[in-house]
Design a protein around this motif. Structure first.
Motif, PDB file in Angstrom:
ATOM      1  N   LEU A   1      88.664   2.570  34.745  1.00 26.94           N
ATOM      2  CA  LEU A   1      89.933   3.892  34.239  1.00 26.94           C
ATOM      3  C   LEU A   1      88.977   5.231  34.734  1.00 26.94           C
ATOM      4  CD1 LEU A   1      89.452   3.805  30.243  1.00 26.94           C
ATOM      5  CD2 LEU A   1      91.127   2.856  31.590  1.00 26.94           C
ATOM      6  N   ARG A   2      90.240   6.775  34.498  1.00 29.74           N
ATOM      7  CA  ARG A   2      89.835   7.286  35.867  1.00 29.74           C
ATOM      8  C   ARG A   2      89.862   9.137  34.936  1.00 29.74           C
ATOM      9  NH1 ARG A   2      87.524   5.727  40.072  1.00 29.74           N
ATOM     10  NH2 ARG A   2      88.744   4.821  41.452  1.00 29.74           N
ATOM     11  N   TRP A   3      89.076   9.820  35.355  1.00 34.21           N
ATOM     12  CA  TRP A   3      89.077  10.856  33.952  1.00 34.21           C
ATOM     13  C   TRP A   3      90.265  11.994  35.229  1.00 34.21           C
ATOM     14  CZ3 TRP A   3      85.605  15.496  36.477  1.00 34.21           C
ATOM     15  CH2 TRP A   3      85.989  16.612  35.670  1.00 34.21           C
ATOM     16  N   THR A   4      91.163  12.085  34.479  1.00 34.37           N
ATOM     17  CA  THR A   4      92.192  12.610  34.584  1.00 34.37           C
ATOM     18  C   THR A   4      92.315  13.948  34.193  1.00 34.37           C
ATOM     19  OG1 THR A   4      93.838  11.692  32.806  1.00 34.37           O
ATOM     20  CG2 THR A   4      93.708  10.681  35.363  1.00 34.37           C
ATOM     21  N   TYR A   5      93.307  15.409  34.284  1.00 42.17           N
ATOM     22  CA  TYR A   5      93.588  16.338  33.797  1.00 42.17           C
ATOM     23  C   TYR A   5      94.953  16.602  33.988  1.00 42.17           C
ATOM     24  CZ  TYR A   5      93.408  21.317  32.130  1.00 42.17           C
ATOM     25  OH  TYR A   5      93.458  22.265  31.725  1.00 42.17           O
ATOM     26  N   SER A   6      95.218  16.442  32.393  1.00 42.80           N
ATOM     27  CA  SER A   6      97.234  17.630  33.032  1.00 42.80           C
ATOM     28  C   SER A   6      97.191  18.491  32.038  1.00 42.80           C
ATOM     29  CB  SER A   6      97.862  16.335  31.649  1.00 42.80           C
ATOM     30  OG  SER A   6      97.784  14.417  31.553  1.00 42.80           O
ATOM     31  N   PHE A   7      98.301  19.395  32.807  1.00 39.82           N
ATOM     32  CA  PHE A   7      98.592  20.673  33.005  1.00 39.82           C
ATOM     33  C   PHE A   7      99.749  21.055  31.868  1.00 39.82           C
ATOM     34  CE2 PHE A   7      96.959  20.597  37.180  1.00 39.82           C
ATOM     35  CZ  PHE A   7      95.718  21.719  37.170  1.00 39.82           C
ATOM     36  N   GLY A   8     100.186  20.726  30.642  1.00 34.63           N
ATOM     37  CA  GLY A   8     100.318  21.193  29.811  1.00 34.63           C
ATOM     38  C   GLY A   8     100.188  19.747  28.557  1.00 34.63           C
ATOM     39  N   GLU A   9     101.224  19.701  27.743  1.00 34.36           N
ATOM     40  CA  GLU A   9     100.766  19.018  26.653  1.00 34.36           C
ATOM     41  C   GLU A   9     101.655  17.508  26.575  1.00 34.36           C
ATOM     42  OE1 GLU A   9     103.730  20.594  23.476  1.00 34.36           O
ATOM     43  OE2 GLU A   9     102.142  22.616  23.384  1.00 34.36           O
ATOM     44  N   ALA A  10     102.241  17.784  27.529  1.00 39.16           N
ATOM     45  CA  ALA A  10     102.553  15.539  28.039  1.00 39.16           C
ATOM     46  C   ALA A  10     102.050  15.542  29.331  1.00 39.16           C
ATOM     47  CB  ALA A  10     104.017  15.438  27.871  1.00 39.16           C
ATOM     48  N   GLN A  11     101.419  14.026  29.575  1.00 44.31           N
ATOM     49  CA  GLN A  11     101.074  14.392  30.614  1.00 44.31           C
ATOM     50  C   GLN A  11     101.931  12.869  30.629  1.00 44.31           C
ATOM     51  OE1 GLN A  11      97.123  12.139  29.967  1.00 44.31           O
ATOM     52  NE2 GLN A  11      96.920  11.553  32.126  1.00 44.31           N
ATOM     53  N   THR A  12     102.118  13.967  31.768  1.00 44.41           N
ATOM     54  CA  THR A  12     103.258  13.357  33.289  1.00 44.41           C
ATOM     55  C   THR A  12     102.600  12.953  34.587  1.00 44.41           C
ATOM     56  OG1 THR A  12     104.715  15.012  33.530  1.00 44.41           O
ATOM     57  CG2 THR A  12     104.985  13.813  32.370  1.00 44.41           C
TER      58      THR A  12
ATOM     59  N   TRP B   1     103.752  14.135  37.508  1.00 44.35           N
ATOM     60  CA  TRP B   1     103.971  15.160  38.090  1.00 44.35           C
ATOM     61  C   TRP B   1     102.498  16.836  37.731  1.00 44.35           C
ATOM     62  CZ3 TRP B   1     106.704  13.870  42.176  1.00 44.35           C
ATOM     63  CH2 TRP B   1     107.770  12.973  42.065  1.00 44.35           C
ATOM     64  N   ASN B   2     101.978  16.442  36.269  1.00 39.99           N
ATOM     65  CA  ASN B   2     101.302  17.425  36.108  1.00 39.99           C
ATOM     66  C   ASN B   2      99.968  16.775  35.575  1.00 39.99           C
ATOM     67  OD1 ASN B   2     101.473  16.473  33.418  1.00 39.99           O
ATOM     68  ND2 ASN B   2     102.323  18.191  32.705  1.00 39.99           N
ATOM     69  N   THR B   3     100.041  15.509  36.365  1.00 41.77           N
ATOM     70  CA  THR B   3      98.181  15.620  36.007  1.00 41.77           C
ATOM     71  C   THR B   3      97.447  14.979  37.464  1.00 41.77           C
ATOM     72  OG1 THR B   3      99.307  14.060  34.069  1.00 41.77           O
ATOM     73  CG2 THR B   3      97.137  13.067  34.740  1.00 41.77           C
ATOM     74  N   ILE B   4      96.324  15.220  37.361  1.00 43.83           N
ATOM     75  CA  ILE B   4      95.196  14.941  38.331  1.00 43.83           C
ATOM     76  C   ILE B   4      94.047  14.142  38.395  1.00 43.83           C
ATOM     77  CG2 ILE B   4      96.514  17.692  39.801  1.00 43.83           C
ATOM     78  CD1 ILE B   4      93.254  18.538  39.273  1.00 43.83           C
ATOM     79  N   ASN B   5      93.407  13.706  39.322  1.00 46.21           N
ATOM     80  CA  ASN B   5      92.081  13.031  39.144  1.00 46.21           C
ATOM     81  C   ASN B   5      91.233  13.837  39.427  1.00 46.21           C
ATOM     82  OD1 ASN B   5      89.667  11.596  39.378  1.00 46.21           O
ATOM     83  ND2 ASN B   5      91.192   9.799  39.471  1.00 46.21           N
ATOM     84  N   PRO B   6      90.781  15.522  38.506  1.00 42.59           N
ATOM     85  CA  PRO B   6      89.615  16.082  38.995  1.00 42.59           C
ATOM     86  C   PRO B   6      88.667  15.693  40.062  1.00 42.59           C
ATOM     87  CG  PRO B   6      89.917  16.573  36.684  1.00 42.59           C
ATOM     88  CD  PRO B   6      90.195  14.452  37.411  1.00 42.59           C
ATOM     89  N   MET B   7      88.444  14.289  39.518  1.00 46.27           N
ATOM     90  CA  MET B   7      86.986  14.035  41.077  1.00 46.27           C
ATOM     91  C   MET B   7      87.852  13.487  42.538  1.00 46.27           C
ATOM     92  SD  MET B   7      84.371  14.324  39.964  1.00 46.27           S
ATOM     93  CE  MET B   7      82.890  13.350  40.693  1.00 46.27           C
ATOM     94  N   THR B   8      88.870  13.338  42.560  1.00 47.65           N
ATOM     95  CA  THR B   8      89.619  13.299  43.770  1.00 47.65           C
ATOM     96  C   THR B   8      89.284  14.827  44.447  1.00 47.65           C
ATOM     97  OG1 THR B   8      90.748  10.755  43.319  1.00 47.65           O
ATOM     98  CG2 THR B   8      91.629  12.475  44.994  1.00 47.65           C
TER      99      THR B   8
END
Length: 274
Positions: A37-48, A50-57
């Motif tokens: 699994l990957r640690w992800t962060y979303s810029f918004g309430e709904a994770q899509t 287009w608004n989700t990144i992997n901070p470690m990458t």
């Protein structure tokens, strides 16, 4: 092998052995929670998508770029080269010979050379980090789990998004070069040769390039990390898993960085052939 090389190899062996013992004493059993699994962060309430990144990458990509800049700034080109300059000149000279052999149009050799060597250096440093024990972040039931010396440094090449971006960039640049060198009509004609009936197959063949290009690197790096973790769980983290980190990170990582760059040169060079 010189005495200095033997001493450096012994120091590297001791570092790996000490880290293996630390893992064995303080982390007697590997916790496989979050593996794959990957640690992800979303810029918004709904994770899509287009608004989700992997901070470690993102973090590790900037770190690798910073390391490359520091290394490049430390190379002083002089008439009598030192070891660092000789290493850089040998590496860059070898890649220039590869580009000369694979790219028939001399007008595009320099940009292809810059692209391929940049890809190689970035992927090489990223893969080497995956062979060095460090800090890794994985998702857990309570949020995220930060592992210290229980895993290797996170590498951006274990994220398919990174590899797919590089492969897609190579595909787009190769067709831009082909359209520029041959003209738009001759470039479009390439898709219906030798007969228009082969248009679907030619399109599938071009789209398959970035897929195979990215999945090859992703499979080797990410799959190697998963395999080492599974073996670590079975062996309760003794010295062997730490050596496997070195094998997959240094040996396999070096080969995969070279293969990815070599394929990039081949893809761009093949579309410039008359």
């Amino acid at each position: 092998m010189t005495q200095r090389q033997k001493r450096n190899l012994m120091i590297l062996f001791l570092i790996y052995a000490v880290l293996g013992l630390i893992n064995f004493i303080f982390f007697p059993s590997a916790n496989l929670e979050g593996v794959g699994l990957r640690w992800t962060y979303s810029f918004g309430e709904a994770q899509t998508f287009w608004n989700t990144i992997n901070p470690m990458t993102v973090i590790m990509s900037f770190l690798i770029i910073f390391l490359l800049i520091i290394f490049a700034a430390g190379v002083k080109f002089e008439l009598i080269p030192n070891k660092k300059q000789a290493l850089v000149e040998s590496l860059l000279g070898y890649f220039w010979e590869l580009v000369e052999d694979a790219v028939p149009n001399p007008n595009y050799r320099k940009p292809i050379y810059i692209i391929s060597t940049t890809l190689f250096l970035f992927i090489l440093i990223a893969n080497l980090l995956s062979g060095i024990p460090g800090i890794n972040v994985t998702p857990a039931s309570e949020g995220i789990k930060i592992g210290l010396f229980t895993d290797t440094w996170y590498t951006p090449t274990s994220d398919l998004n990174t590899n797919a971006t590089f492969a897609l960039m190579v595909l787009i640049i190769s067709h831009i070069f082909a359209a520029s060198a041959k003209g738009i009509l001759n470039w479009l004609k390439m898709f219906i040769e030798p007969t228009p009936l082969l248009l679907p197959l030619n399109l599938i063949g071009e789209l398959a390039k970035p897929v195979s290009h990215s999945l090859r690197l992703f499979g080797n790096i990410f799959g190697g990390g998963i395999l080492v973790l599974i073996i670590s769980y079975m062996l309760k983290y003794f010295v062997l898993p730490v050596f496997l980190w070195g094998f997959f990170g240094i040996f396999v990582g070096l080969i995969q960085a070279f293969v990815f760059s070599l394929l990039a040169i081949a893809y761009m060079g093949s579309l410039l052939e008359e």
